[in-house]
Design an enzyme around this catalytic site. Structure first.
Site, PDB file in Angstrom:
ATOM      1  CE  LYS A 227      -1.960  -0.532   3.979  1.00  0.00           C
ATOM      2  NZ  LYS A 227      -1.623  -1.774   4.974  1.00  0.00           N
TER       3      LYS A 227
ATOM      4  NE  ARG B 196      -3.632  -0.771  10.497  1.00  0.00           N
ATOM      5  CZ  ARG B 196      -2.293  -0.459   9.915  1.00  0.00           C
ATOM      6  NH1 ARG B 196      -2.871   0.856   9.349  1.00  0.00           N
ATOM      7  NH2 ARG B 196      -1.560  -1.012  10.301  1.00  0.00           N
TER       8      ARG B 196
ATOM      9  NE  ARG C   7       9.508  -4.975   4.715  1.00  0.00           N
ATOM     10  CZ  ARG C   7       7.969  -6.143   4.965  1.00  0.00           C
ATOM     11  NH1 ARG C   7       7.962  -6.257   3.535  1.00  0.00           N
ATOM     12  NH2 ARG C   7       7.182  -6.179   5.632  1.00  0.00           N
TER      13      ARG C   7
ATOM     14  NE  ARG D 256       6.953  -0.781   9.540  1.00  0.00           N
ATOM     15  CZ  ARG D 256       6.054  -0.297   9.211  1.00  0.00           C
ATOM     16  NH1 ARG D 256       6.005  -0.295   7.973  1.00  0.00           N
ATOM     17  NH2 ARG D 256       5.176  -0.920  10.136  1.00  0.00           N
TER      18      ARG D 256
ATOM     19  NE  ARG E 231       2.490  -5.027  11.084  1.00  0.00           N
ATOM     20  CZ  ARG E 231       2.623  -4.249  10.911  1.00  0.00           C
ATOM     21  NH1 ARG E 231       1.747  -2.714  11.092  1.00  0.00           N
ATOM     22  NH2 ARG E 231       2.754  -3.822   9.341  1.00  0.00           N
TER      23      ARG E 231
HETATM   24  P1  AMP Z   1       1.768   0.566   8.991  1.00  0.00           P
HETATM   25  O1  AMP Z   1       2.752   0.910   8.705  1.00  0.00           O
HETATM   26  O2  AMP Z   1       0.070   1.089   8.439  1.00  0.00           O
HETATM   27  O3  AMP Z   1       1.879  -0.788   8.858  1.00  0.00           O
HETATM   28  O4  AMP Z   1       0.947   1.299  10.569  1.00  0.00           O
HETATM   29  C1  AMP Z   1       1.859   0.486  11.726  1.00  0.00           C
HETATM   30  C2  AMP Z   1       1.688   0.553  13.427  1.00  0.00           C
HETATM   31  O5  AMP Z   1       0.791   1.324  13.325  1.00  0.00           O
HETATM   32  C3  AMP Z   1       0.153  -0.465  13.339  1.00  0.00           C
HETATM   33  O6  AMP Z   1       0.570  -1.989  13.335  1.00  0.00           O
HETATM   34  C4  AMP Z   1      -0.487   0.424  14.516  1.00  0.00           C
HETATM   35  O7  AMP Z   1      -0.015  -0.309  15.570  1.00  0.00           O
HETATM   36  C5  AMP Z   1      -0.113   1.032  13.766  1.00  0.00           C
HETATM   37  N1  AMP Z   1      -1.160   2.173  13.469  1.00  0.00           N
HETATM   38  C6  AMP Z   1      -1.519   2.219  12.320  1.00  0.00           C
HETATM   39  N2  AMP Z   1      -2.478   3.048  11.450  1.00  0.00           N
HETATM   40  C7  AMP Z   1      -3.153   2.320  12.293  1.00  0.00           C
HETATM   41  C8  AMP Z   1      -5.196   2.890  12.879  1.00  0.00           C
HETATM   42  N3  AMP Z   1      -5.253   3.139  11.300  1.00  0.00           N
HETATM   43  N4  AMP Z   1      -5.190   2.348  13.251  1.00  0.00           N
HETATM   44  C9  AMP Z   1      -4.539   1.998  14.473  1.00  0.00           C
HETATM   45  N5  AMP Z   1      -3.057   2.070  14.788  1.00  0.00           N
HETATM   46  C10 AMP Z   1      -3.129   2.455  13.946  1.00  0.00           C
END
Ligand code: AMP
Length: 191
Positions: A13, A88, A127, A135, A146
């Site tokens: 994404k 989410r 990766r 990260r 996740r």
């Molecule tokens: P991402 O980079 O989008 O995979 O987000 C990394 C982490 O940030 C996720 O595993 C969540 O812990 C937190 N996070 C990101 N976006 C959201 C969201 N919309 N709602 C809740 N937690 C989020």
């Protein structure tokens, strides 16, 4: 034009959102990036976020909605946004719908980038070999958590967007440029 890119962690994404930002001038809004910059700043919110993110869990809905509403009100979002990693949960999707309606803004397309779980594990292993863990939530153990969270809390928003006839499903296992081309085709039809 306002777009949501939906899909499991590692589906691509963020990669697609960045390409579309360059191609079309819509602003990529990644809630994950926003939280990571809070973590990097060492703020109180960042400290709380780091613990939750490393566990693969989700931040509170109200906080995420506030973060996105605040960001979407900035002038650089006037042309439209690509939401990457938000919403989410169903309450986030409902909150977003209310917020858009309140500001007379549209939601033009929800694009689900579909990638099977086993392919996501292959990708994360590749990766890990290449990057050595830039990260702290990017490892097989956290991916398992996740993904469980994705299937339990995020996947239920897919039927929600299907009902409102906004959903487009694409195959995210193909080459990056093929995925981009398909997304661009969907966006062209909305214009
Ligand atoms: P991402 O980079 O989008 O995979 O987000 C990394 C982490 O940030 C996720 O595993 C969540 O812990 C937190 N996070 C990101 N976006 C959201 C969201 N919309 N709602 C809740 N937690 C989020």
């Amino acid at each position: 034009m306002n777009i949501i890119l939906l899909g499991p962690p590692g589906a691509g994404k963020g990669t697609q959102a960045k390409i579309l930002e360059d191609m079309r001038g819509y602003k990529q809004l990644s809630t994950g990036d926003m939280l990571r910059s809070e973590v990097a700043s060492g703020s109180k919110l960042g400290q709380e976020a780091k613990a939750i993110m490393d566990e693969g869990k989700l931040m509170p809905d109200a906080l995420m909605l506030e973060m996105i509403a605040h960001r979407m009100a900035q002038p650089d979002c006037a042309k439209g946004v690509i939401l990457d990693g938000f919403p989410r949960t169903v309450p986030q999707a409902e909150g977003l719908a209310q917020m858009l309606q309140h500001h007379n803004m549209s939601l033009d397309a929800v694009i689900e980038v579909r990638v099977p779980d086993d392919e996501l594990f292959n990708r994360i292993e590749t990766r890990a070999k290449e990057s050595g863990g830039a990260r702290s939530d990017d490892n097989v153990e956290t991916l398992k958590k996740r993904l469980a969270v994705y299937h339990e809390q995020t996947a239920p928003i897919i039927p929600y967007y299907e009902r409102v006839r906004k959903l487009h499903v694409i195959d995210g296992t193909r080459a990056i440029d093929e995925v981009t081309e398909e997304i661009a085709g969907i966006l062209d039809k909305q214009a």
